[in-house]
Design an enzyme around this catalytic site. Structure first.
Site, PDB file in Angstrom:
ATOM      1  N   HIS A 104     -47.501 -27.998 -75.345  1.00  0.00           N
ATOM      2  CA  HIS A 104     -48.625 -29.201 -74.111  1.00  0.00           C
ATOM      3  C   HIS A 104     -49.344 -29.838 -74.635  1.00  0.00           C
ATOM      4  O   HIS A 104     -50.392 -29.861 -72.998  1.00  0.00           O
ATOM      5  CB  HIS A 104     -49.905 -27.305 -75.240  1.00  0.00           C
ATOM      6  CG  HIS A 104     -49.334 -26.367 -75.049  1.00  0.00           C
ATOM      7  ND1 HIS A 104     -49.692 -25.482 -73.732  1.00  0.00           N
ATOM      8  CD2 HIS A 104     -49.044 -24.649 -75.722  1.00  0.00           C
ATOM      9  CE1 HIS A 104     -49.394 -23.473 -73.809  1.00  0.00           C
ATOM     10  NE2 HIS A 104     -49.164 -24.056 -74.941  1.00  0.00           N
ATOM     11  N   HIS A 107     -43.098 -26.019 -79.382  1.00  0.00           N
ATOM     12  CA  HIS A 107     -43.649 -25.527 -78.465  1.00  0.00           C
ATOM     13  C   HIS A 107     -45.537 -26.136 -78.460  1.00  0.00           C
ATOM     14  O   HIS A 107     -45.676 -26.788 -76.442  1.00  0.00           O
ATOM     15  CB  HIS A 107     -43.786 -24.594 -77.624  1.00  0.00           C
ATOM     16  CG  HIS A 107     -45.227 -23.575 -77.316  1.00  0.00           C
ATOM     17  ND1 HIS A 107     -44.485 -23.193 -76.290  1.00  0.00           N
ATOM     18  CD2 HIS A 107     -46.041 -23.010 -77.261  1.00  0.00           C
ATOM     19  CE1 HIS A 107     -45.591 -22.134 -75.631  1.00  0.00           C
ATOM     20  NE2 HIS A 107     -46.828 -22.620 -76.374  1.00  0.00           N
ATOM     21  N   GLU A 108     -46.237 -26.184 -79.199  1.00  0.00           N
ATOM     22  CA  GLU A 108     -47.872 -26.673 -78.829  1.00  0.00           C
ATOM     23  C   GLU A 108     -47.534 -28.208 -78.643  1.00  0.00           C
ATOM     24  O   GLU A 108     -48.472 -28.889 -78.007  1.00  0.00           O
ATOM     25  CB  GLU A 108     -48.125 -26.539 -80.726  1.00  0.00           C
ATOM     26  CG  GLU A 108     -47.788 -24.846 -80.560  1.00  0.00           C
ATOM     27  CD  GLU A 108     -48.790 -23.830 -80.438  1.00  0.00           C
ATOM     28  OE1 GLU A 108     -49.584 -24.257 -79.300  1.00  0.00           O
ATOM     29  OE2 GLU A 108     -48.102 -22.655 -79.599  1.00  0.00           O
ATOM     30  N   GLU A 120     -47.739 -21.534 -70.538  1.00  0.00           N
ATOM     31  CA  GLU A 120     -46.460 -21.013 -71.831  1.00  0.00           C
ATOM     32  C   GLU A 120     -45.175 -21.402 -71.564  1.00  0.00           C
ATOM     33  O   GLU A 120     -44.351 -22.212 -72.551  1.00  0.00           O
ATOM     34  CB  GLU A 120     -46.731 -19.674 -72.301  1.00  0.00           C
ATOM     35  CG  GLU A 120     -48.050 -19.581 -72.690  1.00  0.00           C
ATOM     36  CD  GLU A 120     -48.724 -19.785 -73.759  1.00  0.00           C
ATOM     37  OE1 GLU A 120     -47.050 -20.307 -74.835  1.00  0.00           O
ATOM     38  OE2 GLU A 120     -49.413 -20.258 -74.158  1.00  0.00           O
TER      39      GLU A 120
END
Length: 267
Positions: free
Chosen positions: A132, A128-129, A191
């Site tokens: 970004h 997920h990070e 997100e």
């Protein structure tokens, strides 16, 4: 301001937006004013500051575990995102968080390892990070801050000299505070997009994407049900994230079943 000047300013801003408009990996329109090389420089500087201000874990097993997961994820990050050597640091802090920065930097807080109870759940957060970074959310937010929050003077600096004088602008755009201690949330749109990219990324790396759902159940339990109503939060609610991830699971499982490796970072 005279009408002619206002009209000229509006035309200039519209021209900037047109030139800098691009598309995210999920097909969403983005405004990116900064060259990726500058965002990488910002990320490297921010990460250096964090290493000077937050205690780094000195537990070899813990560090090897996180590095193993990161190495598996990184293999599947497009080289155009970052083609150098990634740096991974475990910070000795109770935050239930992790982050990734342009310039090949990944940070994981030890608090997260208490809630992400296996390698697949840690990979879900890490994917997920890194999502970004892949989607250039830091660049997008710095660009939005430059246009909306600081006026035309900063915009001119961005376009003419590629410089931003406000460290707060840079740090908040990258998702960090100027004190380097707290990771700031991205928008709900960012997100959700990072969730979509991340679950695909972890699956390609051979981590079970179904564990991303269990992770958010763990996160919800760890918060004691104290999360804000979704309307008032920049993050999607845990339940919304779970539902969104479940809706993408069929596609993610195809990547997982086709993955050439099954990492064993817990060995």
């Amino acid at each position: 301001m005279k009408f002619s000047a206002l009209k000229a300013l509006s035309f200039s801003l519209a021209s900037i937006a047109l030139v800098a408009c691009t598309t995210s990996p999920t097909g969403r329109n983005q405004l990116l004013l900064f060259p990726e090389s500058q965002l990488s420089e910002m990320g490297v500087q921010a990460f250096s500051g964090m290493k000077s201000n937050i205690k780094i874990s000195n537990k070899p097993v813990q560090n090897s575990y996180v590095q193993c997961i990161a190495d598996s994820i990184i293999k599947h990050v497009p080289t155009e995102v970052f083609d150098g050597q990634w740096e991974v640091v475990v910070f000795d802090d109770t935050q239930l968080n992790a982050f990734a920065l342009p310039g090949g930097k990944i940070g994981v807080y030890t608090g997260l390892l208490e809630v992400a109870t296996n390698q697949h759940q840690v990979a879900a957060v890490m994917g997920h990070e890194v999502g970004h970074v892949i989607a250039q959310h830091g660049n997008e937010r710095v660009s939005q801050n430059a246009l909306i929050g600081t006026g035309t003077q900063i915009v001119n600096q961005v376009l003419q000299a590629n410089e931003v004088q406000s460290s707060g602008l840079i740090m908040s755009g990258l998702g960090l505070t100027t004190q380097y201690a707290v990771a700031l949330p991205f928008s709900r749109t960012h997100e959700s997009e990072a969730d979509e990219i991340g679950v695909e990324l972890m699956a390609k790396a051979g981590f079970d994407p179904r564990e991303s759902v269990q992770l958010w159940k763990n996160m919800s339990k760890a918060s004691g049900g104290q999360s804000q109503p979704e309307f008032f939060s920049t993050h999607p609610s845990p339940q919304t994230r779970i539902e969104d991830l479940e809706s993408k699971m069929t596609s993610a499982m195809k990547y997982y079943n086709a993955a050439p490796e099954r990492p064993d970072c817990e060995a």
